[in-house]
Design a protein around this motif. Sequence first.
Motif, PDB file in Angstrom:
ATOM      1  N   UNK A 103     -17.275  -3.320 -10.621  1.00  0.00           N
ATOM      2  CA  UNK A 103     -16.626  -3.002  -9.346  1.00  0.00           C
ATOM      3  C   UNK A 103     -16.038  -4.254  -8.694  1.00  0.00           C
TER       4      UNK A 103
ATOM      5  N   UNK B 219      -4.413  -0.823  -6.394  1.00  0.00           N
ATOM      6  CA  UNK B 219      -4.668  -0.939  -4.952  1.00  0.00           C
ATOM      7  C   UNK B 219      -6.016  -1.606  -4.759  1.00  0.00           C
ATOM      8  N   UNK B 220      -6.163  -2.405  -3.710  1.00  0.00           N
ATOM      9  CA  UNK B 220      -7.432  -3.102  -3.491  1.00  0.00           C
ATOM     10  C   UNK B 220      -8.609  -2.152  -3.348  1.00  0.00           C
ATOM     11  N   UNK B 221      -8.346  -0.936  -2.856  1.00  0.00           N
ATOM     12  CA  UNK B 221      -9.454   0.009  -2.675  1.00  0.00           C
ATOM     13  C   UNK B 221      -9.996   0.498  -4.013  1.00  0.00           C
TER      14      UNK B 221
ATOM     15  N   UNK C  71     -11.843  -0.219  -6.837  1.00  0.00           N
ATOM     16  CA  UNK C  71     -12.749  -1.317  -7.191  1.00  0.00           C
ATOM     17  C   UNK C  71     -13.083  -1.263  -8.664  1.00  0.00           C
TER      18      UNK C  71
ATOM     19  N   UNK D 119       0.819  -1.215   0.000  1.00  0.00           N
ATOM     20  CA  UNK D 119       0.000   0.000   0.000  1.00  0.00           C
ATOM     21  C   UNK D 119       0.853   1.265   0.000  1.00  0.00           C
TER      22      UNK D 119
END
Lengths: 466, 466
Positions: free
Chosen positions: A177, A313-315, A317, A117
Amino acid sequence: MNELTISLDAQSSVPLYEQIYKYIKNDIQDGGLPFGKRLPSTRKLAKFLQISRTTVDMAYEQLVSEGYIEAVPYKGYYVCELEGLYRIRPGQPSGVSAKRPEQVSYAYDFSPNGVDLSSFPHNAWRKLSKAVLMEENRQLFGLGDPQGESELRGTIAAYLHQARGVSAKPEQIVIGAGNDFLLLFLCSMLGTGQKIAMESPTYRKAYDLFANLSNEVCIVGMDEAGMRIDELEKSGACLAYVMPSHQFPLGTVMPVGRRMQLLSWAEAAPERYIIEDDYDSEFRYKGKPIPSLQGYDRGERVIYIGTFSRSIAPAIRVSYMVLPKSLMQLYRERGRKISSTVSRVDQMIIAGFLNEGYYERHLNRMRAVYKGRHDALLEEMKAFRQIGHISGENAGVHILFTFTNGMTEMEAVQTAAREGVAVYGLSRYYVGSGKQAESSTILLGYANLSEEEIRNAARLLARAWL
Amino acid sequence: MNELTISLDAQSSVPLYEQIYKYIKNDIQDGGLPFGKRLPSTRKLAKFLQISRTTVDMAYEQLVSEGYIEAVPYKGYYVCELEGLYRIRPGQPSGVSAKRPEQVSYAYDFSPNGVDLSSFPHNAWRKLSKAVLMEENRQLFGLGDPQGESELRGTIAAYLHQARGVSAKPEQIVIGAGNDFLLLFLCSMLGTGQKIAMESPTYRKAYDLFANLSNEVCIVGMDEAGMRIDELEKSGACLAYVMPSHQFPLGTVMPVGRRMQLLSWAEAAPERYIIEDDYDSEFRYKGKPIPSLQGYDRGERVIYIGTFSRSIAPAIRVSYMVLPKSLMQLYRERGRKISSTVSRVDQMIIAGFLNEGYYERHLNRMRAVYKGRHDALLEEMKAFRQIGHISGENAGVHILFTFTNGMTEMEAVQTAAREGVAVYGLSRYYVGSGKQAESSTILLGYANLSEEEIRNAARLLARAWL
């Protein structure tokens, strides 16, 4: 009944009409004003309470709107019948206890789902975000194409062609998403009750999702080249879910010969399709990236899925699906009805990120970061070569370590935990009938550990295992 | 075979190893190098091509990775067997024609799904977006809670309590990218194959979605209070999908008596649930907002769904679902496996939008804007009172007009279209067995037309209909 003894508070912040409305509503709920009871006329009540008739009108209108009273022309207002059995009065809500499993805190966590991150491209993201929101483009806030913005789809088509050998026109691409959503979406489009072939171990969420949606999931055996075609043939499945570039969690690369067999299987019947989940093909540390299976597909049998959640990044979507031309008609009939799940602002930011070269630079940087961690971990793991061996080490962000000294997965996980290090047993990825009684393999993910942390963690693992 | 006649181009931007790799790969694909053929050793080929052996090693390693050749220890490299039947060579991709229906352009569009895009709170959004991205909070870019950020859930719980009478703890709330997604998610959590009761006409996308997912949708009749409980009882359904505060498209408000009956129906069997879609309750022009059905629910039977897409902007893909406590265990077992579909950045922006009072101000402003348009349209529609009547006019962003002069829906739509005005027939919202042969009702949405545009459009409608 001609009057209601309502004590009004003219100083209150609650408007008078609302005080009247609430009083009568409570009286009806309590049964003080029973079904069929006639209310005083608005004129009489206004006079009695010494307020304007409009105020009483407003209160009565609200009660009519909500169905507590009804107006009978030329007669007046009457209390409506409420369902007698139902307790309308607020009860005491009982507490919801979340009952989350207790979180153990680890000094070092080799999670295979980690992402670094600290490498998030903050500045580029902020700059693009600002530029998109500056545009004052009111259309940007409209609903947009359910398939995703055509600008982003064009950008992704070009990227996939160049980086993954995927052959797709923008009109074949659907933005969604996250991969979980795209798999849900795909099931809703194809219809549930499909027979889906999966490997075991595999991506657990996909298994759960297919199984939840009443699909029949059949587990097909694997050999060193991946899903076995003879077993697939026998299974009677019409969909095969595979990760040919880098099987999760085993790290197997499906060789070109097996890919051809898989495509031949799919072409042998019109209802057969392959779902290619290309979830982390961006990270390969030896040679060139393995091209996608989709690029070899001449029969329009491959549904290709990729994501920016792992690579950025995983956030973030944002995932994408490439539908074969053979499914476009079905998509237009059934898929387009579901509104896009990604905001247009985010879509424009991602498009800018790709178009302006940020993505390529970000990937190059991440490859270098992960390669350093990968190499550091392999170097440290040399100390363990007497008790096991490594596999799945050329790509992705985790390796596998199989104990050959009789240590079980559970012992390995528990002894590591005692030293404050989280490692992950392979058995959690076995699904359905593919479950295995015992495993002696663990996963070590290195994406979210610095090289120094990896070296420190390895010393603790040596204490635990050697 | 000891040598390969590869003409290398040392000036090319393509690395030498890649030139060798491509040459051999093409030869294998063409059949020039058949299955079982031995390749020259890396030493011999390097010598023959007068390049470093490492370069040849790299080319061979890539071919091994992709499965074109295999290394047999102490013997050398051999061509693998590819699936003979499958045509590996790239074909000419045939064009995909999107075949979208031709877009007719209208001077005025009374779309019932409109939103006033010019009122999007640009400045607040930009400010919040900047603040969130400024935080340099690396955790912000991690995956986050599948349920949604707890800060946003807390904010929504407080808002729903105050504005809608919804009683919910933050742990009962699930954030998702739009109502369509939440309905998909709910089906995947509850399992498909459910018997779902719906009204007709209704929200078409929900019907399509339930039907696509192999649920049995039974159409239950409506009267002036909404879904009929006797028919619901007979249908055998275990889920009832309703919009009690403002039925779409009819605009019916379900009175409190019917609500109680509905709740009693749900409590009569443990598997029964009510899905309350509270899609546009923010906009009501007469009296107070109608409280939610969920607020009366004492038996934990109501699944409540709301959205910011209508109240802020359709491009904001953020909706929320309140699960009854009775479903929390199922959610923890099955629902939490699906990753969140809304980026954490967007979640934090929305939380700030609500917490800092922007949302309330935005809603007040939008209510005033829409009320102005609503009043202007009702004023203009007085001219049409000889040929029909209005309904559904106290809330939402559309009204209904039913012709009583024999004009059919289709005639009304077509004659309006000829004047450049888009109006929408009610029949498009009839679903399943609830389809009706003929309708003489149209929908007039006014959210995306200014008061002046409404007046101009009404003049054109008068030319068409009077």
